[in-house]
Design a protein around this motif. Structure first.
Motif, short mmCIF file in Angstrom:
data_model
loop_
_atom_site.label_atom_id
_atom_site.label_comp_id
_atom_site.label_asym_id
_atom_site.label_seq_id
_atom_site.Cartn_x
_atom_site.Cartn_y
_atom_site.Cartn_z
N VAL A 60 2.16 7.02 -6.76
CA VAL A 60 1.19 8.01 -7.25
C VAL A 60 1.62 9.42 -6.82
O VAL A 60 1.58 10.36 -7.61
CB VAL A 60 -0.22 7.69 -6.72
N PHE A 61 2.06 9.54 -5.59
CA PHE A 61 2.46 10.84 -5.05
C PHE A 61 3.58 11.44 -5.89
O PHE A 61 3.51 12.59 -6.32
CB PHE A 61 2.92 10.65 -3.60
N TRP A 68 -0.80 2.97 6.76
CA TRP A 68 -1.13 3.01 5.34
C TRP A 68 -2.13 4.14 5.09
O TRP A 68 -2.04 4.86 4.10
CB TRP A 68 -1.75 1.70 4.85
N VAL A 81 -3.76 19.21 -6.30
CA VAL A 81 -3.00 19.57 -7.50
C VAL A 81 -3.89 19.46 -8.74
O VAL A 81 -3.92 20.36 -9.59
CB VAL A 81 -1.75 18.66 -7.62
N THR A 115 -1.57 11.37 0.42
CA THR A 115 -1.39 11.36 -1.04
C THR A 115 -2.68 11.80 -1.73
O THR A 115 -2.66 12.63 -2.64
CB THR A 115 -1.03 9.94 -1.51
N PHE A 135 2.54 1.79 -3.32
CA PHE A 135 1.61 2.29 -4.35
C PHE A 135 1.33 3.78 -4.15
O PHE A 135 1.38 4.56 -5.09
CB PHE A 135 0.30 1.49 -4.30
N GLU A 136 1.03 4.15 -2.91
CA GLU A 136 0.67 5.55 -2.65
C GLU A 136 1.82 6.48 -3.01
O GLU A 136 1.61 7.54 -3.60
CB GLU A 136 0.29 5.76 -1.19
N ILE A 171 -7.81 0.92 1.53
CA ILE A 171 -6.93 0.96 2.70
C ILE A 171 -7.72 1.34 3.94
O ILE A 171 -7.52 0.77 5.01
CB ILE A 171 -5.75 1.92 2.42
N PRO A 223 0.81 -1.23 0.00
CA PRO A 223 0.00 0.00 0.00
C PRO A 223 0.84 1.27 0.00
O PRO A 223 0.60 2.17 -0.81
CB PRO A 223 -0.83 -0.11 1.28
N VAL A 224 1.84 1.34 0.88
CA VAL A 224 2.65 2.56 0.95
C VAL A 224 3.43 2.74 -0.36
O VAL A 224 3.55 3.85 -0.88
CB VAL A 224 3.57 2.52 2.18
N CYS A 281 2.36 12.35 -9.54
CA CYS A 281 1.51 13.52 -9.60
C CYS A 281 2.30 14.79 -9.38
O CYS A 281 2.24 15.73 -10.18
CB CYS A 281 0.40 13.38 -8.58
N HIS A 282 3.08 14.82 -8.32
CA HIS A 282 3.79 16.07 -8.01
C HIS A 282 4.92 16.32 -8.99
O HIS A 282 5.16 17.47 -9.38
CB HIS A 282 4.25 16.06 -6.56
N THR A 339 -3.23 15.64 -1.38
CA THR A 339 -2.35 16.51 -2.19
C THR A 339 -2.60 16.30 -3.68
O THR A 339 -2.61 17.26 -4.45
CB THR A 339 -0.87 16.29 -1.85
N VAL A 340 -2.83 15.04 -4.08
CA VAL A 340 -3.06 14.79 -5.51
C VAL A 340 -4.36 15.47 -5.96
O VAL A 340 -4.40 16.12 -7.00
CB VAL A 340 -3.08 13.27 -5.81
N VAL A 385 -3.63 8.36 -12.89
CA VAL A 385 -3.10 7.91 -11.60
C VAL A 385 -4.12 8.10 -10.48
O VAL A 385 -4.07 7.39 -9.49
CB VAL A 385 -1.75 8.57 -11.23
N SER A 420 -7.78 2.82 -4.18
CA SER A 420 -6.87 2.34 -3.15
C SER A 420 -7.15 3.01 -1.81
O SER A 420 -7.02 2.38 -0.77
CB SER A 420 -5.42 2.60 -3.56
N VAL A 421 -7.55 4.28 -1.83
CA VAL A 421 -7.72 4.99 -0.57
C VAL A 421 -8.80 4.33 0.28
O VAL A 421 -8.59 4.01 1.44
CB VAL A 421 -8.03 6.48 -0.82
N PHE A 451 -0.49 7.51 4.68
CA PHE A 451 0.04 7.71 3.33
C PHE A 451 -1.08 7.86 2.32
O PHE A 451 -1.02 8.70 1.42
CB PHE A 451 0.96 6.55 2.95
N ALA A 452 -2.13 7.04 2.46
CA ALA A 452 -3.22 7.10 1.49
C ALA A 452 -3.91 8.45 1.55
O ALA A 452 -4.12 9.10 0.52
CB ALA A 452 -4.21 5.98 1.77
N ALA A 458 3.26 17.73 -12.04
CA ALA A 458 2.79 19.10 -11.85
C ALA A 458 3.96 20.07 -11.91
O ALA A 458 3.89 21.09 -12.61
CB ALA A 458 2.06 19.23 -10.52
N PRO A 493 -6.81 4.67 -9.98
CA PRO A 493 -6.47 3.63 -8.99
C PRO A 493 -6.30 4.21 -7.60
O PRO A 493 -6.56 3.52 -6.61
CB PRO A 493 -5.17 3.04 -9.51
N LEU A 494 -5.88 5.47 -7.50
CA LEU A 494 -5.67 6.08 -6.19
C LEU A 494 -6.97 6.11 -5.39
O LEU A 494 -7.02 5.74 -4.23
CB LEU A 494 -5.11 7.49 -6.35
#
Lengths: 175, 484
Positions: free
Chosen positions: A104-105, B161, B175, B168, A100-101, B239, A97-98, A108-109, B171-172, B228, B235-236, B164-165, A112, B231-232
């Motif tokens: 994505v993080f 988790w 943005v 992320t 994957f996150e 989790i 999980p971490v 994305c950033h 912030t995603v 992206v 996933s959130v 982080f979920a 951007a 799936p995010l």
């Protein structure tokens, strides 16, 4: 540096598209085209290359994945190993999980930041715009003028013939 | 302007031109705040005050201010957390998944839905942070070396988790939302009269000029971010559901939780989008942009996800029986017939029975009924989380420690307080930011606009519909033939 531009104002995206093709065919270099929304097909008409941003995105994602796996394996496996819930120190399924996150993080950033950098976008006090109607309902084609005075009437005619509703001249000091 | 399909309803009604779109949306930003907005903001600010008072009590006196006990050690806090995160999901779903599926109708609603996501996640994040008891030490959850030695965060824990979920996701979404806002800020900037407005929207618009190259990259970035985020968003909530599913508590320890929670999140999220959109379209007079067709489409998504949730409830019961685990069986019988039967009954009525009304066209296209339904679903989904959490905890393996939970005034204050926080943020957003994505609406306008006045389904067949001439592509310009 001050530059002079001829601005062709168009009312419709399809007219603009044809005009871009014809103006380029006439051997005139287009400085830029401004529109209130993305006009599809204008990339080909203007000869804008396909963006390589997706490749950048892939590498940002890979960086995030590698970083997160390294971080978790290093922290829980080597730096301070502890058995938690009977799991091994390096329990990869629990790290998914971490990982994957953070993938994505980073994607994305990274995307951007790249987008803002290559497009030249950053917060600023004053924005030099060619024509304020370009963010409202008009499509603006900007052609840079050289020093000769004979060029503008010729361009005006060319743009008019291709459907421009008006043709203006504008001096920009900072563009 | 033309309307190219006789089958598809127009997405924007009222025969709008490009300039009309700018005018209609910017008007709300430029005009003086109206009385209804001021009144709504005052109410929201009152509840924000309630929130701050409850936070003060929680932080100053500790978690003892909440109604938790040794048995029920998670209750309203986590219920509210999951509820708010779930509400957030519809925004990303509308902006990312529907973008990938080329659903053009998302254009009118994605901006406000994304804003809703961001504010809902802010509200959600309040609960785990406050539940720490010492929120000023919240940075402990991040993998920073602490002063006690190189003891790191536990990456085996679903609660980490979550950190982080959620971070992320927040912030995603931020943005994605902001990049979408930049061209519209530029529109407002170029119309702005006062020096303050000119300055602030110049700063906010990052110097956007709408050049072709910028648009080309903008579209690439949007598509990748959507790719992206899709799936995010799944996933959130997966989790979040693992906070429960990785435990051994009867009623929680199930593999169905991730898909079931994701469906529930979309269900409640769309209910909240509907609630907000129905209010926004009336307050800001956006009936031409958020049409009955949009409402019906959102209703359909709500019904589909509601039905998935209904199937999940039944599956849980079936598996409890089929697995022959007596603790599991007891947990479910206790849910339906135990002391919290009323919560279970509310959940079933609100989430399984009422959304089925959407099958009726009359309900789907009715504004008052949709509004009522969206509120009912939001209540139902809150009860769902409450039922899952409290009924599983209050009677687990050890009957001697069985207990009941009742909320304190601070529990209630925190919940209604986050509603105040949410609506304060949303109202400020609706006043100072463009509520509808102007650039996207303009891009779809040419091929979806209706000639007539505001769309009326009873007159749909009489509306003048221009069909394309054979041999001429539907996208051919109509009014400019003389130039070709």
């Amino acid at each position: 540096m001050t530059k002079r531009f001829a601005l062709g104002i168009f009312e419709d995206e399809d007219v603009l598209l044809h005009a871009v093709e014809n103006v380029r065919a006439a051997g005139v270099k287009i400085h830029d085209v401004f529109s209130p929304y993305p006009v599809h097909g204008i990339d080909d008409a203007l000869g804008i290359e396909r963006s390589r941003l997706p490749i950048a995105a892939f590498f940002f994602g890979m960086t995030g994945l590698a970083f997160s796996l390294w971080m978790q394996i290093y922290m829980l496996g080597f730096d301070w190993p502890m058995i938690i819930g009977g799991k091994p120190h390096i329990s990869l399924p629990a790290f998914v999980p971490v990982a994957f996150e953070l993938t994505v993080f980073f994607t994305c950033h990274g995307m951007a930041i790249t987008f803002f950098t290559i497009t030249g976008l950053y917060p600023r006090f004053k924005v030099p715009v060619m024509d304020v109607r370009a963010t409202d309902d008009k499509f603006v084609m900007a052609i840079e003028l050289d020093e000769t005075s004979s060029q503008f009437p010729r361009l005006t005619q060319l743009l008019r013939e291709n459907g421009a509703s008006e043709v203006n001249q504008k001096e920009m000091t900072n563009n | 302007m033309q309307h190219v399909s006789a089958v598809r309803e127009p997405l924007v009604t009222g025969g709008k031109t490009l300039h009309d779109v700018t005018q209609d949306i910017c008007y709300q930003v430029e005009a003086k705040p109206n009385l209804r907005w001021m009144a709504a903001l005052s109410v929201a600010l009152f509840f924000l005050g309630v929130f701050f008072y409850s936070v003060y009590r929680t932080v100053w006196y500790g978690i003892g201010e909440w109604g938790l006990n040794k048995t029920v050690n998670w209750a309203w806090d986590i219920t509210n957390f999951v509820w708010w995160v779930g509400i957030g999901h519809a925004g990303t779903l509308i902006s990312a998944v529907l973008l990938l599926f080329r659903q053009k109708w998302r254009s009118s609603i994605n901006r406000a839905a994304e804003a809703m996501t961001i504010f809902a996640v802010i509200c959600a994040a309040m609960f785990p942070v406050l539940h720490m008891g010492r929120p000023w030490l919240a940075f402990y959850v991040f993998p920073l070396q602490n002063t006690l030695g190189s003891l790191w965060a536990n990456f085996n824990s679903p609660l980490l988790w979550d950190v982080f979920a959620i971070s992320t996701y927040f912030t995603v979404s931020l943005v994605f939302w902001y990049i979408g806002l930049i061209p519209d800020f530029a529109s407002i900037r170029d119309r702005a009269k006062g020096p303050i407005a000119k300055f602030s929207y110049s700063m906010l618009s990052f110097g956007w000029k709408g050049s072709a190259k910028a648009w080309s990259r903008y579209e690439t970035v949007s598509l990748i971010l959507a790719g992206v985020s899709t799936p995010l968003v799944l996933s959130v909530h997966t989790i979040v559901s693992m906070d429960f599913a990785t435990s051994v508590v009867p009623g929680w320890h199930t593999t169905i939780f991730p898909p079931y929670f994701v469906a529930g999140a979309i269900f409640s999220g769309f209910a909240m989008v509907l609630t907000l959109m129905l209010i926004t379209r009336v307050v800001f007079r956006l009936e031409d942009y958020i049409t009955l067709e949009h409402i019906a489409l959102m209703n359909k998504i709500m019904m589909v996800t509601g039905s998935i949730v209904g199937v999940a409830y039944i599956t849980e019961f079936f598996i409890a029986w089929y697995s022959q685990v007596e603790f599991e069986q007891y947990a479910f019988i206790n849910r339906a017939t135990g002391p919290y039967w009323w919560a279970y009954a509310s959940m079933m009525t609100c989430n399984v029975i009422t959304p089925q009304l959407v099958w009726f066209r009359r309900v789907r296209y009715s504004i008052p009924l949709t509004f009522a339904l969206s509120i009912v679903v939001n209540i139902g989904m809150w009860f769902e989380r409450f039922v899952i959490i409290v009924t599983s905890l209050h009677r687990d393996y050890l009957p001697s420690s069985w207990a009941m939970f009742s909320p304190t005034i601070i529990d209630i204050g925190l919940y209604v307080g986050t509603l105040g926080l949410f609506f304060t943020l949303f109202l400020l957003f609706a006043k100072f930011f463009p509520v509808i994505n102007m650039a996207e609406v303009k891009a779809i306008l040419k091929y979806t606009v209706d000639n007539g006045p505001t769309y009326n389904p009873s007159k749909a067949h009489h509306a003048p519909v221009q069909t394309s001439t054979p041999g001429v592509p539907a996208s051919a310009p109509v009014t400019y033939n003389q130039h070709d």
